[in-house]
Design a protein around this motif. Structure first.
Motif, short mmCIF file in Angstrom:
data_model
loop_
_atom_site.label_atom_id
_atom_site.label_comp_id
_atom_site.label_asym_id
_atom_site.label_seq_id
_atom_site.Cartn_x
_atom_site.Cartn_y
_atom_site.Cartn_z
N MET A 1 0.81 -1.22 0.00
CA MET A 1 0.00 0.00 0.00
C MET A 1 0.84 1.26 0.00
SD MET A 1 -1.30 -0.15 3.95
CE MET A 1 -1.49 -1.93 3.92
N ALA B 1 -6.33 9.45 0.40
CA ALA B 1 -6.56 8.20 -0.32
C ALA B 1 -5.57 7.13 0.13
CB ALA B 1 -6.43 8.43 -1.82
N ARG B 2 -5.94 5.89 -0.11
CA ARG B 2 -5.06 4.75 0.16
C ARG B 2 -5.05 3.89 -1.09
NH1 ARG B 2 -1.05 3.42 3.32
NH2 ARG B 2 -1.77 5.45 4.05
N TYR B 3 -3.85 3.74 -1.69
CA TYR B 3 -3.68 2.88 -2.85
C TYR B 3 -3.14 1.56 -2.32
CZ TYR B 3 -3.30 7.70 -4.58
OH TYR B 3 -3.49 9.05 -4.80
N THR B 4 -3.87 0.47 -2.53
CA THR B 4 -3.50 -0.78 -1.87
C THR B 4 -3.88 -1.97 -2.73
OG1 THR B 4 -3.74 -2.02 0.22
CG2 THR B 4 -5.68 -0.84 -0.57
N PHE C 1 -6.28 -5.92 1.61
CA PHE C 1 -6.34 -4.88 2.65
C PHE C 1 -7.61 -5.03 3.48
CE2 PHE C 1 -7.70 -0.77 4.24
CZ PHE C 1 -6.54 -0.21 4.75
N GLY D 1 -15.02 -5.32 -1.24
CA GLY D 1 -13.74 -4.90 -1.77
C GLY D 1 -13.49 -5.55 -3.13
N SER E 1 -15.23 5.72 1.93
CA SER E 1 -15.63 5.80 3.34
C SER E 1 -17.07 6.23 3.46
CB SER E 1 -14.73 6.78 4.08
OG SER E 1 -14.99 8.11 3.65
N GLU F 1 -8.53 6.87 5.58
CA GLU F 1 -8.66 7.50 4.27
C GLU F 1 -10.13 7.50 3.80
OE1 GLU F 1 -4.62 6.21 5.06
OE2 GLU F 1 -6.50 5.11 5.09
N TYR G 1 -10.30 4.31 -1.35
CA TYR G 1 -9.32 3.22 -1.46
C TYR G 1 -9.35 2.72 -2.90
CZ TYR G 1 -9.53 3.42 3.61
OH TYR G 1 -9.47 3.85 4.90
#
Length: 443
Positions: free
Chosen positions: A108, A129-132, A136, A149, A165, A217, A220
């Protein structure tokens, strides 16, 4: 005087309670002093204990013991660093991710996403943001209220999918089920496939580079998709051997900039993963990628938080100072109770002469101390609430998290009552040792 006789079995506590209340009412000034002394100690202690409890809590109860951060040493010999880095290169991160040696694993990176609402009258805004990768969500037990997801295949195919979110869903879609809707992120459109419930691990353990107590975040995205779309990244980066951290060449650069976590469910899985990591490092050293053959590490969540000293040192110091102040308040309360009980020696002597046992007298005085503790706990709770409001005035992110929860409320009353009863043990025992005949002669 009939109320001074020992009551029948079964109503003793009620009798002791009635006698204790009468005694406390007879000297309201002294009673107030004892309650205030207990309340001040409880208020100071619970304010700092609550802050410490929130900041040093388990970010993922029941799951964090199974999560580990693999740490390698890809840096050159002249880097001068003795501590293993907390992040990985793109090459190493992808290798560990595709090896899939844990129950789950996630690679991530933090980022900033510019969101363009569908309503043309609404301005664009920047969201964390979260790039994963796909694991996750199951690995961190992320709660979802709509959808799900993405799958590992979406990572490989660089799919334009997103999980958002609850807060972002409220802002963009008024809280409705937005699965299937599209969000424009920078210049790229992503399809919403999941909406989270409110979720915020405290501390933000999985990526401390964006802040120890950063908020969760708002969006995602698959890491591969984010890199293809050239979305801005956030967080720390460390380069060596001439690496510049140029965004156009990050995947090949000699830089650590990605976080990687793996779920290992038992001791056997941990041992097997250590063996795998050691073998991987030897392979990279033999291939010439690693200049140094340095032992690897698997750092757990609690170990990482301790190593990074995430809990502010002044919070721990404030708690111990408040605990010492609480002890001083209890010592003062002991003195006040002793003075109060000994002034009642004549009354207690009369009760003894009429048949009350030392046990009865002792029980009544301890109940009296418990009432003082209960009243002190109520007042102390109010003082703690005010104290936490003052703590939250501090603009620091960690200070904003301080709040009283149910466990702390229960702890406040239990601690207050127990402490007061313990403080009353010696004065009660001392009052019970006075010979009744000595005071009868003086009546």
């Amino acid at each position: 005087m009939c109320h001074l006789l020992r009551p029948p079995v079964g109503i003793e506590f009620g009798y002791h309670l009635e006698m204790a209340v009468r005694s406390l009412r007879r000297n309201p000034m002294l009673t107030t002093l004892m309650i205030v002394a207990v309340a001040l100690g409880i208020g100071a202690c619970m304010t700092t204990l609550t802050a410490l409890h929130v900041l040093s809590g388990d970010p993922l109860p029941g799951r964090s013991q199974q999560l580990y951060m693999p740490r390698l040493e890809p840096r050159s010999k002249d880097s001068g660093e003795e501590v293993l880095p907390y992040q990985l290169t793109w090459t190493d991160g992808m290798a560990l991710l595709h090896a899939a040696r844990g129950t789950h694993q996630a690679l991530m990176l933090g980022g900033s996403a510019t969101i363009y609402p569908d309503d043309p009258a609404s301005d664009a805004f920047i969201a964390p943001a979260r790039y994963t990768s796909a694991d996750f969500f199951p690995m961190f037990d992320v709660p979802l209220q709509f959808g799900q997801g993405w799958a590992a295949a979406d990572d490989e195919n660089r799919a334009h999918v997103a999980v958002i979110s609850d807060a972002l869903n409220q802002r963009l879609f008024a809280g409705e089920n937005s699965v299937g809707r599209s969000i424009k992120v920078n210049e790229t459109s992503f399809r919403v496939i999941g909406v989270m419930l409110p979720w915020r691990p405290i501390p933000h353990f999985y990526d401390l580079s964006v802040g120890d107590y950063a908020k969760a975040e708002d969006i995602y995205l698959p890491l591969t998709s984010a890199r293809t779309a050239h979305l801005p990244r956030d967080g720390g980066i460390e380069c060596w051997s001439g690496g510049s951290g140029d965004e156009e060449n990050m995947e090949a650069a000699p830089c650590v900039w990605l976080q990687f976590w793996v779920q290992l469910d038992d001791a056997a899985a941990v041992a097997a993963y250590r063996t795998f990591l050691d073998g991987y490092v030897r392979e990279q050293h033999a291939a010439g990628r690693y200049e140094q053959l340095v032992p690897t590490a698997l750092t757990g969540v609690r170990g990482l938080l301790d190593e990074r000293k995430v809990v502010p040192g002044d919070v721990r110091l404030q708690f111990w100072l408040a605990a010492a102040f609480f002890v001083v308040c209890l010592v003062n309360t002991v003195g006040l109770m002793l003075a109060k009980f000994m002034r009642r020696a004549g009354e207690l002597g009369v009760r003894r002469a009429l048949g009350a046992s030392r046990r009865d007298i002792f029980a009544q005085l301890v109940v009296e101390a418990g009432i003082i503790g209960l009243a002190g706990g109520v007042l102390g709770l109010g003082l703690a609430w005010v104290g936490l409001l003052l703590v939250r005035i501090n603009p620091d992110r960690s200070a904003q998290l301080a709040h009283l929860d149910v466990p702390m409320l229960v702890t406040t009353f239990v601690l207050s009552i127990l402490a007061s009863m313990l403080a009353g043990l010696f004065p009660a025992w001392r009052a019970c040792q006075v010979p009744p005949g000595l005071h009868l002669k003086s009546q």
